[in-house]
Scaffold this motif. Sequence first.
Motif, short mmCIF file in Angstrom:
data_model
loop_
_atom_site.label_atom_id
_atom_site.label_comp_id
_atom_site.label_asym_id
_atom_site.label_seq_id
_atom_site.Cartn_x
_atom_site.Cartn_y
_atom_site.Cartn_z
N GLY A 67 0.81 -1.21 0.00
CA GLY A 67 0.00 0.00 0.00
C GLY A 67 0.84 1.26 0.00
N ALA A 68 0.17 2.39 -0.18
CA ALA A 68 0.89 3.67 -0.28
C ALA A 68 1.38 4.17 1.07
N ASP A 69 0.76 3.75 2.16
CA ASP A 69 1.16 4.22 3.48
C ASP A 69 2.31 3.39 4.03
N ARG A 70 3.10 4.01 4.90
CA ARG A 70 4.15 3.27 5.58
C ARG A 70 3.52 2.27 6.54
N PRO A 71 4.18 1.15 6.81
CA PRO A 71 3.59 0.11 7.66
C PRO A 71 3.23 0.64 9.04
N ASP A 72 2.13 0.15 9.55
CA ASP A 72 1.66 0.54 10.88
C ASP A 72 2.56 -0.08 11.95
N TYR A 97 -1.86 -4.87 -1.31
CA TYR A 97 -2.40 -3.80 -0.49
C TYR A 97 -3.80 -4.20 -0.06
N VAL A 98 -4.22 -3.74 1.12
CA VAL A 98 -5.50 -4.17 1.70
C VAL A 98 -6.37 -3.00 2.13
N ARG A 99 -5.83 -1.78 2.08
CA ARG A 99 -6.60 -0.62 2.54
C ARG A 99 -6.03 0.66 1.93
N THR A 100 -6.80 1.72 2.04
CA THR A 100 -6.31 3.06 1.72
C THR A 100 -6.70 3.97 2.89
N SER A 101 -5.91 5.03 3.10
CA SER A 101 -6.18 5.92 4.22
C SER A 101 -6.96 7.17 3.82
N SER A 102 -6.96 7.50 2.52
CA SER A 102 -7.68 8.68 2.08
C SER A 102 -8.30 8.42 0.70
N PRO A 103 -9.57 8.01 0.68
CA PRO A 103 -10.48 7.81 1.81
C PRO A 103 -10.14 6.52 2.56
N ALA A 104 -10.66 6.41 3.79
CA ALA A 104 -10.40 5.22 4.61
C ALA A 104 -11.28 4.08 4.13
N LEU A 105 -10.67 3.14 3.42
CA LEU A 105 -11.39 1.99 2.86
C LEU A 105 -10.62 0.72 3.16
N GLU A 106 -11.36 -0.37 3.45
CA GLU A 106 -10.77 -1.68 3.68
C GLU A 106 -11.25 -2.64 2.61
N ALA A 107 -10.32 -3.40 2.03
CA ALA A 107 -10.69 -4.38 1.02
C ALA A 107 -11.22 -5.66 1.66
N GLY A 108 -10.69 -6.01 2.83
CA GLY A 108 -11.05 -7.29 3.42
C GLY A 108 -10.39 -8.45 2.73
N HIS A 109 -9.46 -8.17 1.84
CA HIS A 109 -8.77 -9.22 1.10
C HIS A 109 -7.49 -8.62 0.51
N LEU A 110 -6.67 -9.48 -0.07
CA LEU A 110 -5.40 -9.05 -0.66
C LEU A 110 -5.61 -8.62 -2.09
#
Length: 439
Positions: A67-72, A97-110
């Motif tokens: 994903g585009a964000d640095r690891p949590d 990638y499994v999510r995006t932060s802007s907007p905050a969305l979760e794929a629930g899968h790979l």
Amino acid sequence: MKPVAHLGVGIGWRPEIAEAVERLPGLDWVEVVAENICPGHLPDSLTRLLERGVRVVPHGVSLGLGGADRPDAGKLAALGERAVALGAPLVTEHIAYVRTSSPALEAGHLLPVPRTREALDVLCENVRIAQDALPVPLALENIAALFAWPGDELTEARFLTELVERTGVRLLIDVANLHTNRVNRGEDPTAVLDAIPPEALAYVHVAGGVERDGVWHDTHAHPVPGAVLDVLARLRERVEPAGVLLERDDDFPPEAELEGELRAIRTVLAAGTAPGHRAPRSAVAVPDPDPAPAPESVTGAGTDAARTRLGLRQAALLSALVAGTPVPEGFDRQRIRVQSRALAAKRGSVVAKLAPELPAILGGADAYRTAFLGYARGRPMAAGYRRDALDFAEHLLIRGLPADPAARRRLTAWWRERAGARPSGRIARWARTLMGRAA
């Protein structure tokens, strides 16, 4: 790169087959979904396996290193904590990638990442951050995909090779995913097998799937087909893997069938060819569109602009998949529809496991699935699967469903029992009215 620990032949540990796993003959190791265990409260079955000397490797599914964000940092710490608690020689995750932060969305899968140099720069930096935070070596798995990104600059083989060269990360090669990508994206597994540095191979996954309407679905709920064993045989011709693991996540078969699949894997490893199948001759490798040496890597602040651009692309795609927004230009729209439905179905299956009362109230698995897919269309998951179950129940009740009054009262009681101190609103008034009638 240090030698990879020898693992042998193992199986994915799941609570539904825990007792069967303990009885499997000749079992060398197991892999457990990292997010499903708590280090201080391991399931008794895993504790017994550890006491027998069976190795346990944690397999993460939620980091989203592609994903585009640095690891949590919290997720990395949790993964490392599980590795220490299990005495694991390594941990594994996915190139996805499994999510995006802007907007905050979760794929629930790979979901697959673009195979561009910019996306590779971001992935490499994320991998280095993870490696620095983890107490044991990290290995990354190639994933199965239903679709391809437009504008890819690298083949899968080149993308994996440069990832290894730039980070020293190990690879977990899933031969079922290589087969999936051959069917769905026309990619030759041989090119990937030929490109893998042997010393980088941590271990191998083997799993089943099913083909529907020309699309291969990597279900982990069907028997391992001969075509996947053929890919394993071709890998075995090139290198002796330190470990091979059978994955099964749903529709668990009788214990004897699991034993049979493990036996088939051992036969391939011993003979180098799949039982009952002759491994096809290696196909000619697909030419790499960019065989030139990799440019100097970009790190730190230099990836910020790349992260922004990648984040915008990934958010647009994920929004189309889970929120019903238009499909970005260049994607196969039919494949995106298939992926969107698959994500909703997987989301529904997780909710059903967490809230098994819902399918029962709605009249069975088929009625539940139809209702959930209707609810999920255009409604992204907002706050996890447990909240999703409550939101699904609210969605039905507001619309006067289910049609049967007795079932509707049961669903209302179920919702009221779990909703807690939710602010009052239309659904709360509806629930009070229903319960008053029932009384």
